[in-house]
Write a protein that holds these residues in place. Structure first.
Motif, PDB file in Angstrom:
ATOM      1  N   LYS A 186     -36.154  -1.433  10.748  1.00 47.65           N
ATOM      2  CA  LYS A 186     -37.458  -1.516  10.081  1.00 47.65           C
ATOM      3  C   LYS A 186     -37.607  -2.829   9.338  1.00 47.65           C
ATOM      4  O   LYS A 186     -38.664  -3.467   9.373  1.00 47.65           O
ATOM      5  N   LEU A 187     -36.541  -3.251   8.632  1.00 45.94           N
ATOM      6  CA  LEU A 187     -36.584  -4.509   7.888  1.00 45.94           C
ATOM      7  C   LEU A 187     -36.810  -5.688   8.816  1.00 45.94           C
ATOM      8  O   LEU A 187     -37.599  -6.594   8.516  1.00 45.94           O
ATOM      9  N   THR A 188     -36.122  -5.686   9.947  1.00 45.61           N
ATOM     10  CA  THR A 188     -36.310  -6.759  10.937  1.00 45.61           C
ATOM     11  C   THR A 188     -37.750  -6.802  11.425  1.00 45.61           C
ATOM     12  O   THR A 188     -38.347  -7.867  11.574  1.00 45.61           O
ATOM     13  N   SER A 189     -38.323  -5.620  11.667  1.00 49.90           N
ATOM     14  CA  SER A 189     -39.719  -5.570  12.121  1.00 49.90           C
ATOM     15  C   SER A 189     -40.659  -6.133  11.073  1.00 49.90           C
ATOM     16  O   SER A 189     -41.593  -6.881  11.388  1.00 49.90           O
ATOM     17  N   TYR A 190     -40.416  -5.768   9.793  1.00 53.23           N
ATOM     18  CA  TYR A 190     -41.276  -6.270   8.720  1.00 53.23           C
ATOM     19  C   TYR A 190     -41.186  -7.789   8.607  1.00 53.23           C
ATOM     20  O   TYR A 190     -42.198  -8.487   8.395  1.00 53.23           O
ATOM     21  N   LEU A 191     -39.950  -8.333   8.758  1.00 52.29           N
ATOM     22  CA  LEU A 191     -39.766  -9.783   8.669  1.00 52.29           C
ATOM     23  C   LEU A 191     -40.491 -10.502   9.807  1.00 52.29           C
ATOM     24  O   LEU A 191     -41.104 -11.553   9.595  1.00 52.29           O
ATOM     25  N   ILE A 192     -40.426  -9.929  10.986  1.00 54.31           N
ATOM     26  CA  ILE A 192     -41.109 -10.543  12.129  1.00 54.31           C
ATOM     27  C   ILE A 192     -42.615 -10.547  11.910  1.00 54.31           C
ATOM     28  O   ILE A 192     -43.306 -11.545  12.160  1.00 54.31           O
ATOM     29  N   ILE A 193     -43.143  -9.416  11.427  1.00 59.41           N
ATOM     30  CA  ILE A 193     -44.588  -9.326  11.170  1.00 59.41           C
ATOM     31  C   ILE A 193     -45.012 -10.329  10.100  1.00 59.41           C
ATOM     32  O   ILE A 193     -46.044 -11.019  10.232  1.00 59.41           O
ATOM     33  N   ALA A 194     -44.195 -10.447   9.025  1.00 61.62           N
ATOM     34  CA  ALA A 194     -44.521 -11.395   7.953  1.00 61.62           C
ATOM     35  C   ALA A 194     -44.496 -12.828   8.466  1.00 61.62           C
ATOM     36  O   ALA A 194     -45.376 -13.652   8.134  1.00 61.62           O
ATOM     37  N   LEU A 195     -43.488 -13.158   9.280  1.00 61.83           N
ATOM     38  CA  LEU A 195     -43.374 -14.515   9.814  1.00 61.83           C
ATOM     39  C   LEU A 195     -44.560 -14.852  10.714  1.00 61.83           C
ATOM     40  O   LEU A 195     -45.124 -15.954  10.624  1.00 61.83           O
ATOM     41  N   VAL A 196     -44.957 -13.925  11.549  1.00 66.08           N
ATOM     42  CA  VAL A 196     -46.106 -14.150  12.431  1.00 66.08           C
ATOM     43  C   VAL A 196     -47.379 -14.316  11.618  1.00 66.08           C
ATOM     44  O   VAL A 196     -48.226 -15.186  11.901  1.00 66.08           O
ATOM     45  N   SER A 197     -47.525 -13.522  10.559  1.00 66.37           N
ATOM     46  CA  SER A 197     -48.731 -13.605   9.722  1.00 66.37           C
ATOM     47  C   SER A 197     -48.818 -14.953   9.021  1.00 66.37           C
ATOM     48  O   SER A 197     -49.880 -15.597   8.991  1.00 66.37           O
ATOM     49  N   VAL A 198     -47.671 -15.392   8.442  1.00 63.08           N
ATOM     50  CA  VAL A 198     -47.660 -16.683   7.742  1.00 63.08           C
ATOM     51  C   VAL A 198     -47.944 -17.827   8.713  1.00 63.08           C
ATOM     52  O   VAL A 198     -48.714 -18.756   8.420  1.00 63.08           O
ATOM     53  N   SER A 199     -47.310 -17.762   9.877  1.00 63.35           N
ATOM     54  CA  SER A 199     -47.516 -18.807  10.875  1.00 63.35           C
ATOM     55  C   SER A 199     -48.974 -18.864  11.318  1.00 63.35           C
ATOM     56  O   SER A 199     -49.560 -19.948  11.468  1.00 63.35           O
ATOM     57  N   THR A 200     -49.569 -17.700  11.533  1.00 66.05           N
ATOM     58  CA  THR A 200     -50.969 -17.656  11.951  1.00 66.05           C
ATOM     59  C   THR A 200     -51.888 -18.224  10.869  1.00 66.05           C
ATOM     60  O   THR A 200     -52.829 -18.987  11.150  1.00 66.05           O
TER      61      THR A 200
END
Length: 224
Positions: A186-200
């Protein structure tokens, strides 16, 4: 038994000469569209299998299975009762189905880490504790369930079970590992989502700035 297999000899049983079987038109009476299941070899009097005999289809779970037919002879007319006893010959081993082990068990044995802790229902297949579980009992229990039928020869099958005993599932090491892995996932998924959001967001911001500068330059050229 396969078709053509010899069951016995009618000529010997009835004390008849083989040469007279044809002249007396010996036969098995199967009136009423009944299957004969067997025939008589007119040359020697052998009783042979003529149709497939399925014991379960004929008699289900009955302990005794008997097919009764009449043997007819002519010149003079004679009737003799034929009783064909169908035996339970084993050709399939018992099986444990993956979705359920609630099968009818005739003879069984249960082996576990602690033989006195568990018992199994004779007909339901339900595994139950037969005494209170104490702190001295092992938290990990290995059970081997064996089922054996009553056929000849007897066939059997086994099923292994692994049990964890605890009044607090959170304290079970195996479950802790699973929970830890799930949390990590779950933590890995949250980090991926956060990284994609910041990048976008960052990419969108850069595009807006470039767009504003481009419009400003066009306006300046138009004024000149």
């Amino acid at each position: 038994m396969k078709r053509g297999s010899v069951i016995g000899n009618i000529a010997k049983d009835l004390n008849l000469e083989s040469s007279k079987l044809s002249t007396r038109n010996i036969r098995i009476d199967a009136t009423g569209n009944r299957k004969r299941y067997c025939d008589i070899n007119l040359s020697n009097g052998d009783l042979i299998v003529a149709d497939r005999i399925d014991r379960e289809e004929l008699c289900g779970e009955k302990l005794s299975c008997v097919i009764k037919r009449d043997i007819v002879l002519e010149n003079p007319l004679e009737l003799h009762l034929l009783s064909l006893h169908v035996q339970d010959i084993n050709d399939n081993s018992p099986q444990f189905k993956e979705e359920s082990i609630n099968i009818e068990i005739h003879e069984l044995a249960v082996k576990s880490t602690d033989p006195g802790l568990f018992t199994i229902g004779l007909h339901s297949g339900e595994i139950r504790t037969q005494r209170d579980i104490s702190e001295s009992d092992s938290m990990k229990q290995n059970l081997v369930v064996s089922v054996k039928d009553n056929g000849q020869p007897s066939l059997s099958a086994t099923c292994s079970m692994y049990l964890l005993i605890s009044d607090n599932l959170a304290e079970v090491p195996e479950l802790k590992d699973i929970s830890y892995d799930e949390n990590n996932s779950k933590l890995t998924s949250y980090l991926i989502i956060a990284l994609v959001s910041v990048s976008t967001f960052f990419l969108t911001f850069i595009i807006i700035i470039l767009g504003v500068r481009f419009l400003s330059q066009e306006k300046a050229q138009a004024v000149v």
